[in-house]
Design a protein around this motif. Structure first.
Motif, mmCIF file in Angstrom:
data_model
loop_
_atom_site.group_PDB
_atom_site.id
_atom_site.type_symbol
_atom_site.label_atom_id
_atom_site.label_comp_id
_atom_site.label_asym_id
_atom_site.label_seq_id
_atom_site.Cartn_x
_atom_site.Cartn_y
_atom_site.Cartn_z
ATOM 1 N N SER A 99 57.173 51.504 38.200
ATOM 2 C CA SER A 99 57.762 50.399 38.513
ATOM 3 C C SER A 99 57.321 49.047 38.368
ATOM 4 O O SER A 99 56.130 49.005 38.596
ATOM 5 C CB SER A 99 58.582 50.426 39.717
ATOM 6 N N SER A 100 58.012 48.246 37.842
ATOM 7 C CA SER A 100 57.379 46.597 37.768
ATOM 8 C C SER A 100 58.584 45.527 38.411
ATOM 9 O O SER A 100 58.650 44.581 37.803
ATOM 10 C CB SER A 100 56.975 46.296 36.055
ATOM 11 N N ASP A 101 58.864 46.163 39.559
ATOM 12 C CA ASP A 101 60.098 45.341 39.890
ATOM 13 C C ASP A 101 59.398 43.968 40.684
ATOM 14 O O ASP A 101 58.142 43.831 40.728
ATOM 15 C CB ASP A 101 60.855 45.842 41.003
ATOM 16 N N LEU A 102 60.083 43.045 41.019
ATOM 17 C CA LEU A 102 59.627 41.638 41.461
ATOM 18 C C LEU A 102 58.763 41.688 42.501
ATOM 19 O O LEU A 102 57.716 41.167 42.864
ATOM 20 C CB LEU A 102 60.782 40.645 41.499
ATOM 21 N N VAL A 103 59.288 42.672 43.650
ATOM 22 C CA VAL A 103 58.380 42.687 45.004
ATOM 23 C C VAL A 103 56.950 43.291 44.453
ATOM 24 O O VAL A 103 55.950 42.770 45.410
ATOM 25 C CB VAL A 103 59.155 43.536 45.936
ATOM 26 N N ARG A 104 57.159 44.265 43.654
ATOM 27 C CA ARG A 104 55.676 44.842 43.467
ATOM 28 C C ARG A 104 54.656 43.781 42.615
ATOM 29 O O ARG A 104 53.429 43.858 42.961
ATOM 30 C CB ARG A 104 56.001 45.946 42.491
ATOM 31 N N LEU A 105 55.196 43.030 41.904
ATOM 32 C CA LEU A 105 54.421 42.003 41.045
ATOM 33 C C LEU A 105 54.158 40.940 41.983
ATOM 34 O O LEU A 105 52.935 40.537 42.032
ATOM 35 C CB LEU A 105 55.172 41.327 40.055
ATOM 36 N N ILE A 106 55.005 40.399 42.743
ATOM 37 C CA ILE A 106 54.613 39.656 43.770
ATOM 38 C C ILE A 106 53.369 39.991 44.858
ATOM 39 O O ILE A 106 52.489 39.196 45.174
ATOM 40 C CB ILE A 106 55.593 38.917 44.573
ATOM 41 N N SER A 107 53.586 41.200 45.017
ATOM 42 C CA SER A 107 52.488 41.870 45.900
ATOM 43 C C SER A 107 51.100 42.031 45.494
ATOM 44 O O SER A 107 50.246 41.674 45.779
ATOM 45 C CB SER A 107 53.019 43.311 46.667
ATOM 46 N N ILE A 108 51.082 42.261 43.991
ATOM 47 C CA ILE A 108 49.870 42.377 43.451
ATOM 48 C C ILE A 108 49.331 40.918 43.046
ATOM 49 O O ILE A 108 48.142 40.677 43.246
ATOM 50 C CB ILE A 108 50.070 43.215 41.980
ATOM 51 N N THR A 109 50.046 39.917 42.968
ATOM 52 C CA THR A 109 49.678 38.865 42.784
ATOM 53 C C THR A 109 48.799 38.276 44.079
ATOM 54 O O THR A 109 47.927 37.465 43.968
ATOM 55 C CB THR A 109 50.795 37.734 42.470
ATOM 56 N N LEU A 110 49.628 38.642 45.234
ATOM 57 C CA LEU A 110 48.967 38.075 46.594
ATOM 58 C C LEU A 110 47.621 38.885 46.684
ATOM 59 O O LEU A 110 46.597 38.077 47.216
ATOM 60 C CB LEU A 110 49.832 38.677 47.713
ATOM 61 N N ILE A 111 47.552 40.053 46.201
ATOM 62 C CA ILE A 111 45.884 40.818 46.234
ATOM 63 C C ILE A 111 44.969 39.842 45.423
ATOM 64 O O ILE A 111 44.099 39.462 45.951
ATOM 65 C CB ILE A 111 46.173 42.037 45.849
ATOM 66 N N VAL A 112 45.472 39.558 44.233
ATOM 67 C CA VAL A 112 44.776 38.799 43.364
ATOM 68 C C VAL A 112 44.227 37.350 44.022
ATOM 69 O O VAL A 112 42.915 37.005 43.819
ATOM 70 C CB VAL A 112 45.282 38.713 41.900
ATOM 71 N N VAL A 113 45.183 36.834 44.467
ATOM 72 C CA VAL A 113 44.793 35.565 45.291
ATOM 73 C C VAL A 113 43.909 35.807 46.232
ATOM 74 O O VAL A 113 43.152 34.783 46.578
ATOM 75 C CB VAL A 113 46.221 34.867 45.795
ATOM 76 N N GLY A 114 44.118 36.705 47.179
ATOM 77 C CA GLY A 114 43.286 37.020 48.179
ATOM 78 C C GLY A 114 41.805 37.372 47.627
ATOM 79 O O GLY A 114 40.849 36.752 48.272
ATOM 80 N N VAL A 115 41.633 37.951 46.619
ATOM 81 C CA VAL A 115 40.499 38.469 45.945
ATOM 82 C C VAL A 115 39.844 36.912 45.627
ATOM 83 O O VAL A 115 38.524 36.860 45.933
ATOM 84 C CB VAL A 115 40.433 39.311 45.000
ATOM 85 N N VAL A 116 40.438 36.061 45.019
ATOM 86 C CA VAL A 116 39.856 34.955 44.364
ATOM 87 C C VAL A 116 39.527 34.204 45.616
ATOM 88 O O VAL A 116 38.617 33.280 45.666
ATOM 89 C CB VAL A 116 40.776 34.101 43.494
ATOM 90 N N GLY A 117 40.300 34.021 46.626
ATOM 91 C CA GLY A 117 40.101 33.184 47.830
ATOM 92 C C GLY A 117 38.868 33.842 48.582
ATOM 93 O O GLY A 117 38.029 32.889 48.962
ATOM 94 N N LEU A 118 38.767 34.843 48.496
ATOM 95 C CA LEU A 118 37.491 35.650 49.111
ATOM 96 C C LEU A 118 36.045 35.096 48.364
ATOM 97 O O LEU A 118 35.077 34.902 48.966
ATOM 98 C CB LEU A 118 37.437 37.099 49.355
ATOM 99 N N ARG A 119 36.300 35.233 47.203
ATOM 100 C CA ARG A 119 35.261 34.738 46.191
ATOM 101 C C ARG A 119 34.778 33.436 46.483
ATOM 102 O O ARG A 119 33.422 32.773 46.447
ATOM 103 C CB ARG A 119 35.624 34.878 44.766
ATOM 104 N N PHE A 120 35.651 32.612 46.640
ATOM 105 C CA PHE A 120 35.308 30.892 46.700
ATOM 106 C C PHE A 120 34.933 30.528 48.238
ATOM 107 O O PHE A 120 34.306 29.752 48.411
ATOM 108 C CB PHE A 120 36.618 29.948 46.544
ATOM 109 N N SER A 121 35.377 31.550 49.182
ATOM 110 C CA SER A 121 34.884 31.318 50.594
ATOM 111 C C SER A 121 33.652 32.131 50.962
ATOM 112 O O SER A 121 33.329 32.017 52.178
ATOM 113 C CB SER A 121 35.932 31.531 51.547
ATOM 114 N N SER A 122 32.956 32.807 50.213
ATOM 115 C CA SER A 122 31.792 33.588 50.208
ATOM 116 C C SER A 122 30.683 32.951 49.673
ATOM 117 O O SER A 122 30.715 32.387 48.656
ATOM 118 C CB SER A 122 32.085 35.172 49.903
ATOM 119 N N PRO A 123 29.521 33.066 50.248
ATOM 120 C CA PRO A 123 28.308 32.787 49.578
ATOM 121 C C PRO A 123 27.794 33.706 48.418
ATOM 122 O O PRO A 123 28.369 34.772 48.170
ATOM 123 C CB PRO A 123 27.138 33.139 50.907
ATOM 124 N N ALA A 124 26.848 33.174 47.856
ATOM 125 C CA ALA A 124 26.277 33.904 46.616
ATOM 126 C C ALA A 124 27.134 33.803 45.501
ATOM 127 O O ALA A 124 26.986 34.196 44.265
ATOM 128 C CB ALA A 124 25.601 35.263 46.854
#
Length: 106
Positions: A81-106
């Motif tokens: 399934s590629s319904d809207l809720v699923r796509l939004i949820s995956i987008t939130l995971i990606v945003v979280g990963v990027v946020g962790l990258r920019f808030s962490s050392p090294a």
């Protein structure tokens, strides 16, 4: 360099997850072997990255890449399934990963 190892480990984690799917409960030899090799490489690279990255950040990024990548490949190749809720949820995971990258050392 730790971030490079971590991203590559995340990609191998996708291989681990897909290998689990195709191994059919470890009843198929080559998907099981592929899963084990992919998992071993993934864990090894994760352990190298954790030498210089915080464990919480490294683990969250590793699982985020694995989860998001597995869902995307599932949508593209396994007709999941590629319904809207699923796509939004995956987008939130990606945003979280990027946020962790920019808030962490090294």
């Amino acid at each position: 360099m730790a971030w490079v190892y971590l991203v590559i480990a995340g990609f191998f984690e996708i291989g681990l997850a897909l290998g689990l799917k195709y191994s059919e409960g470890f009843s198929r030899l080559w998907p099981t072997v592929g899963m084990a090799v992919s998992g071993g490489i993934s864990f090894y690279l994760l352990s190298i990255a954790m030498k210089s990255l915080p464990v919480g950040t490294a683990y969250a990024v590793w699982t985020g890449i694995g989860a998001a990548g597995t869902v995307v490949l599932g949508i593209l190749f396994l007709k999941e399934s590629s319904d809207l809720v699923r796509l939004i949820s995956i987008t939130l995971i990606v945003v979280g990963v990027v946020g962790l990258r920019f808030s962490s050392p090294a």
